[in-house]
Scaffold this motif. Sequence first.
Motif, mmCIF file in Angstrom:
data_model
loop_
_atom_site.group_PDB
_atom_site.id
_atom_site.type_symbol
_atom_site.label_atom_id
_atom_site.label_comp_id
_atom_site.label_asym_id
_atom_site.label_seq_id
_atom_site.Cartn_x
_atom_site.Cartn_y
_atom_site.Cartn_z
ATOM 1 N N ILE A 11 0.937 -1.340 -0.043
ATOM 2 C CA ILE A 11 0.057 0.033 -0.133
ATOM 3 C C ILE A 11 0.859 1.164 0.047
ATOM 4 O O ILE A 11 1.864 1.366 0.843
ATOM 5 C CB ILE A 11 -1.116 0.208 1.220
ATOM 6 N N LEU A 12 0.671 2.042 -0.892
ATOM 7 C CA LEU A 12 1.335 3.623 -0.999
ATOM 8 C C LEU A 12 0.366 4.484 -0.390
ATOM 9 O O LEU A 12 -0.757 4.634 -0.516
ATOM 10 C CB LEU A 12 1.613 3.747 -2.223
ATOM 11 N N TYR A 13 0.816 5.005 0.953
ATOM 12 C CA TYR A 13 -0.094 5.849 1.674
ATOM 13 C C TYR A 13 0.224 7.319 1.317
ATOM 14 O O TYR A 13 1.365 7.590 1.678
ATOM 15 C CB TYR A 13 0.140 5.476 3.123
ATOM 16 N N LEU A 14 -0.731 8.037 1.088
ATOM 17 C CA LEU A 14 -0.476 9.413 0.651
ATOM 18 C C LEU A 14 -1.115 10.393 1.853
ATOM 19 O O LEU A 14 -2.274 10.343 1.817
ATOM 20 C CB LEU A 14 -0.877 9.970 -0.851
ATOM 21 N N HIS A 15 -0.421 11.142 2.546
ATOM 22 C CA HIS A 15 -0.943 11.860 3.508
ATOM 23 C C HIS A 15 -1.658 13.096 3.107
ATOM 24 O O HIS A 15 -1.332 13.670 1.973
ATOM 25 C CB HIS A 15 0.276 12.236 4.685
ATOM 26 N N GLY A 16 -2.571 13.583 4.164
ATOM 27 C CA GLY A 16 -3.090 14.751 3.757
ATOM 28 C C GLY A 16 -2.473 15.974 4.631
ATOM 29 O O GLY A 16 -1.303 15.899 4.898
ATOM 30 N N LYS A 76 -1.303 -5.304 -9.792
ATOM 31 C CA LYS A 76 -2.597 -5.756 -9.290
ATOM 32 C C LYS A 76 -2.333 -6.034 -7.570
ATOM 33 O O LYS A 76 -3.358 -5.933 -7.082
ATOM 34 C CB LYS A 76 -3.008 -7.111 -9.897
ATOM 35 N N ASN A 77 -1.414 -6.066 -7.200
ATOM 36 C CA ASN A 77 -1.024 -6.281 -5.675
ATOM 37 C C ASN A 77 -0.429 -5.048 -5.039
ATOM 38 O O ASN A 77 -0.199 -4.850 -3.944
ATOM 39 C CB ASN A 77 0.032 -7.298 -5.504
ATOM 40 N N ILE A 78 -0.664 -3.879 -5.787
ATOM 41 C CA ILE A 78 -0.355 -2.668 -4.901
ATOM 42 C C ILE A 78 -1.803 -1.701 -5.052
ATOM 43 O O ILE A 78 -2.719 -1.672 -5.839
ATOM 44 C CB ILE A 78 0.500 -1.731 -6.026
ATOM 45 N N GLY A 79 -2.030 -1.298 -3.745
ATOM 46 C CA GLY A 79 -2.940 -0.374 -3.471
ATOM 47 C C GLY A 79 -2.340 1.084 -3.030
ATOM 48 O O GLY A 79 -1.414 1.124 -2.745
ATOM 49 N N VAL A 80 -3.210 2.141 -3.559
ATOM 50 C CA VAL A 80 -2.840 3.489 -3.395
ATOM 51 C C VAL A 80 -4.045 3.999 -2.522
ATOM 52 O O VAL A 80 -5.064 4.207 -3.173
ATOM 53 C CB VAL A 80 -2.549 4.096 -4.622
ATOM 54 N N PRO A 105 -2.895 0.218 -10.363
ATOM 55 C CA PRO A 105 -2.908 -0.496 -9.181
ATOM 56 C C PRO A 105 -3.974 -1.383 -9.032
ATOM 57 O O PRO A 105 -4.940 -0.837 -9.526
ATOM 58 C CB PRO A 105 -2.812 0.672 -8.042
ATOM 59 N N GLY A 106 -4.035 -2.376 -8.198
ATOM 60 C CA GLY A 106 -5.112 -3.155 -8.019
ATOM 61 C C GLY A 106 -6.197 -2.607 -7.118
ATOM 62 O O GLY A 106 -7.355 -3.038 -7.177
ATOM 63 N N ALA A 107 -5.566 -1.635 -6.321
ATOM 64 C CA ALA A 107 -6.927 -0.787 -5.467
ATOM 65 C C ALA A 107 -6.297 0.683 -5.464
ATOM 66 O O ALA A 107 -5.209 1.090 -5.296
ATOM 67 C CB ALA A 107 -6.917 -1.451 -4.146
ATOM 68 N N ILE A 108 -7.624 1.462 -5.505
ATOM 69 C CA ILE A 108 -7.105 2.917 -5.390
ATOM 70 C C ILE A 108 -8.300 3.449 -4.473
ATOM 71 O O ILE A 108 -9.717 3.319 -4.744
ATOM 72 C CB ILE A 108 -7.483 3.509 -6.564
ATOM 73 N N SER A 139 -11.518 1.627 -6.752
ATOM 74 C CA SER A 139 -11.459 0.170 -7.193
ATOM 75 C C SER A 139 -10.900 -0.397 -5.925
ATOM 76 O O SER A 139 -10.424 0.105 -4.981
ATOM 77 C CB SER A 139 -10.423 0.089 -8.376
ATOM 78 N N VAL A 140 -11.293 -1.670 -5.833
ATOM 79 C CA VAL A 140 -10.740 -2.288 -4.514
ATOM 80 C C VAL A 140 -10.313 -3.908 -4.932
ATOM 81 O O VAL A 140 -10.776 -4.460 -6.224
ATOM 82 C CB VAL A 140 -11.835 -2.454 -3.455
ATOM 83 N N TRP A 141 -9.375 -4.198 -4.181
ATOM 84 C CA TRP A 141 -8.991 -5.784 -4.441
ATOM 85 C C TRP A 141 -10.108 -6.506 -4.451
ATOM 86 O O TRP A 141 -11.033 -6.574 -3.320
ATOM 87 C CB TRP A 141 -7.963 -6.135 -3.482
#
Length: 142
Positions: A11-16, A76-80, A105-108, A139-141
């Motif tokens: 998971i790539l986490y992007l802060h606020g 497909k195994n990366i979520g952002v 990515p597989g999930a956004i 999109s979700v896994w």
Amino acid sequence: MRNRTNARRAILYLHGGGFFMGGGEAAVVAAVPLAGQSRCKVYSLDYRMAPDHVFPAALDDVMTVLKATQKTTPAKNIGVLGTSAGGALVLSMGHRAKKDGAPMPGAIVSGTPMALRKRCTSSGAASAPAVGFGMYAISVWV
């Protein structure tokens, strides 16, 4: 026991923080519980922010990390996932990836008021029905 499926995910986490604050150690506060609950590898991006860096510096950073992650983890195994300003970056990342023909990515997941379908009034009340409470899952896994 660690979920073996999630152990292969990232998971790539992007802060606020309005594109000018909230990075560094402050972003870890959200990323650590995310890693613990999901059992995924979580990368908290400390993207470049204003006023020292202007658009599209933050988006360029996100794309660089996404491409680097895709070298070791299938798309497909990366979520952002992003919150607030980070959620806006998630949406921008999706547009940029599509435009560039990059693997999606597989999930956004974008948790941002910027994802509302209708703008809010000056009082803060939605002028029309919105998509959830600012949470918009593209999109979700599965």
